[in-house]
Design a protein around this motif. Sequence first.
Motif, PDB file in Angstrom:
ATOM      1  N   LYS A 154       7.896  -1.722  -3.245  1.00  0.00           N
ATOM      2  CA  LYS A 154       7.434  -1.495  -4.626  1.00  0.00           C
ATOM      3  C   LYS A 154       7.397  -0.008  -4.979  1.00  0.00           C
ATOM      4  N   TYR A 155       8.429   0.712  -4.606  1.00  0.00           N
ATOM      5  CA  TYR A 155       8.481   2.163  -4.784  1.00  0.00           C
ATOM      6  C   TYR A 155       9.074   2.566  -6.137  1.00  0.00           C
ATOM      7  N   TYR A 156      10.216   1.989  -6.489  1.00  0.00           N
ATOM      8  CA  TYR A 156      10.918   2.358  -7.718  1.00  0.00           C
ATOM      9  C   TYR A 156      10.556   1.406  -8.859  1.00  0.00           C
ATOM     10  N   PRO A 157      10.377   1.939 -10.078  1.00  0.00           N
ATOM     11  CA  PRO A 157      10.172   1.044 -11.227  1.00  0.00           C
ATOM     12  C   PRO A 157      11.461   0.311 -11.568  1.00  0.00           C
ATOM     13  N   VAL A 158      11.310  -0.935 -12.038  1.00  0.00           N
ATOM     14  CA  VAL A 158      12.474  -1.718 -12.448  1.00  0.00           C
ATOM     15  C   VAL A 158      12.317  -2.046 -13.940  1.00  0.00           C
ATOM     16  N   HIS A 159      11.678  -3.181 -14.268  1.00  0.00           N
ATOM     17  CA  HIS A 159      11.425  -3.554 -15.670  1.00  0.00           C
ATOM     18  C   HIS A 159      10.036  -4.155 -15.767  1.00  0.00           C
ATOM     19  N   HIS A 160       9.464  -4.008 -16.917  1.00  0.00           N
ATOM     20  CA  HIS A 160       8.232  -4.728 -17.269  1.00  0.00           C
ATOM     21  C   HIS A 160       7.180  -4.684 -16.162  1.00  0.00           C
ATOM     22  N   GLY A 161       6.977  -3.520 -15.566  1.00  0.00           N
ATOM     23  CA  GLY A 161       5.959  -3.376 -14.533  1.00  0.00           C
ATOM     24  C   GLY A 161       6.387  -3.807 -13.146  1.00  0.00           C
ATOM     25  N   GLU A 162       7.594  -4.355 -13.019  1.00  0.00           N
ATOM     26  CA  GLU A 162       8.088  -4.743 -11.696  1.00  0.00           C
ATOM     27  C   GLU A 162       8.514  -3.493 -10.930  1.00  0.00           C
ATOM     28  N   ARG A 163       8.532  -3.612  -9.601  1.00  0.00           N
ATOM     29  CA  ARG A 163       8.904  -2.483  -8.762  1.00  0.00           C
ATOM     30  C   ARG A 163       9.886  -2.952  -7.693  1.00  0.00           C
ATOM     31  N   GLU A 164      10.686  -2.005  -7.218  1.00  0.00           N
ATOM     32  CA  GLU A 164      11.739  -2.304  -6.244  1.00  0.00           C
ATOM     33  C   GLU A 164      11.529  -1.488  -4.972  1.00  0.00           C
ATOM     34  N   THR A 165      11.970  -2.037  -3.864  1.00  0.00           N
ATOM     35  CA  THR A 165      11.864  -1.375  -2.560  1.00  0.00           C
ATOM     36  C   THR A 165      12.823  -0.191  -2.481  1.00  0.00           C
ATOM     37  N   ALA A 166      12.335   0.874  -1.878  1.00  0.00           N
ATOM     38  CA  ALA A 166      13.179   2.029  -1.556  1.00  0.00           C
ATOM     39  C   ALA A 166      13.554   1.933  -0.086  1.00  0.00           C
ATOM     40  N   ILE A 167      14.816   2.117   0.197  1.00  0.00           N
ATOM     41  CA  ILE A 167      15.302   2.155   1.580  1.00  0.00           C
ATOM     42  C   ILE A 167      15.273   3.618   2.017  1.00  0.00           C
ATOM     43  N   LEU A 168      14.595   3.891   3.092  1.00  0.00           N
ATOM     44  CA  LEU A 168      14.472   5.230   3.649  1.00  0.00           C
ATOM     45  C   LEU A 168      15.559   5.415   4.699  1.00  0.00           C
ATOM     46  N   MET A 169      16.351   6.496   4.549  1.00  0.00           N
ATOM     47  CA  MET A 169      17.476   6.738   5.455  1.00  0.00           C
ATOM     48  C   MET A 169      17.424   8.180   5.945  1.00  0.00           C
ATOM     49  N   ASN A 170      17.958   8.395   7.143  1.00  0.00           N
ATOM     50  CA  ASN A 170      18.062   9.768   7.615  1.00  0.00           C
ATOM     51  C   ASN A 170      19.382   9.999   8.354  1.00  0.00           C
ATOM     52  N   LEU A 171      19.677  11.282   8.482  1.00  0.00           N
ATOM     53  CA  LEU A 171      20.898  11.732   9.156  1.00  0.00           C
ATOM     54  C   LEU A 171      20.520  12.888  10.070  1.00  0.00           C
ATOM     55  N   PRO A 172      20.732  12.753  11.380  1.00  0.00           N
ATOM     56  CA  PRO A 172      20.508  13.917  12.250  1.00  0.00           C
ATOM     57  C   PRO A 172      21.605  14.947  11.982  1.00  0.00           C
ATOM     58  N   LEU A 173      21.208  16.212  11.862  1.00  0.00           N
ATOM     59  CA  LEU A 173      22.168  17.241  11.525  1.00  0.00           C
ATOM     60  C   LEU A 173      22.760  17.952  12.745  1.00  0.00           C
ATOM     61  N   TRP A 174      22.169  17.753  13.873  1.00  0.00           N
ATOM     62  CA  TRP A 174      22.662  18.371  15.114  1.00  0.00           C
ATOM     63  C   TRP A 174      22.753  17.310  16.181  1.00  0.00           C
ATOM     64  N   PRO A 175      23.740  17.403  17.060  1.00  0.00           N
ATOM     65  CA  PRO A 175      23.870  16.402  18.116  1.00  0.00           C
ATOM     66  C   PRO A 175      22.681  16.395  19.069  1.00  0.00           C
TER      67      PRO A 175
END
Length: 175
Positions: A154-175
């Motif tokens: 329920k992170y992002y707003p959608v419509h009429h008070g509804e909320r949507e899931t945010a997918i959390l992603m990461n990228l390692p920048l060094w090996p």
Amino acid sequence: MHSHAPLPSTAATLVPSTVLPPVAAGHQLVALTDALLETVLAIENVAFSHPWSPGNFTDALRSGYHARVLMQGDEVLGYFIAMQILDEVHLLNITVSPIHQGQGLAHELLDALAHWSRHTAHAQWLWLEVRESNTRARHLYERYGFTQVGARKKYYPVHHGERETAILMNLPLWP
């Protein structure tokens, strides 16, 4: 007779290629300024159902976030805004103008951001959140090397008070 300072040698004026972010021939990566803000806002409003407000952009600029615009001549192709926190960089907004989507520009923007994150910010990780329903962006991030590490319900707003899931992603920048 005018006195002129000696011209610097060519070697002294060249910047090592490792410092410059990678962009395609004919493209320039420039700082987001107030002068470009109106164009960026127009793109933002067309590209998203819930766009950033002018205040969001102004606050990001005043806070000193890393905000860059990909240009071809005078035309804005896309932009990103990122924030550094210790050894992490958080991508807050990345947008390609809808008329230029599908040309690899998002990848070009990610390359420039990853390059800055590694070589200037000296970050270890690049983080982002993306709407669960934005499968096109999620696939782009996965192809780039990001992995899903969590979700924010329920992170992002959608419509009429509804909320949507945010997918959390990461990228390692060094090996």
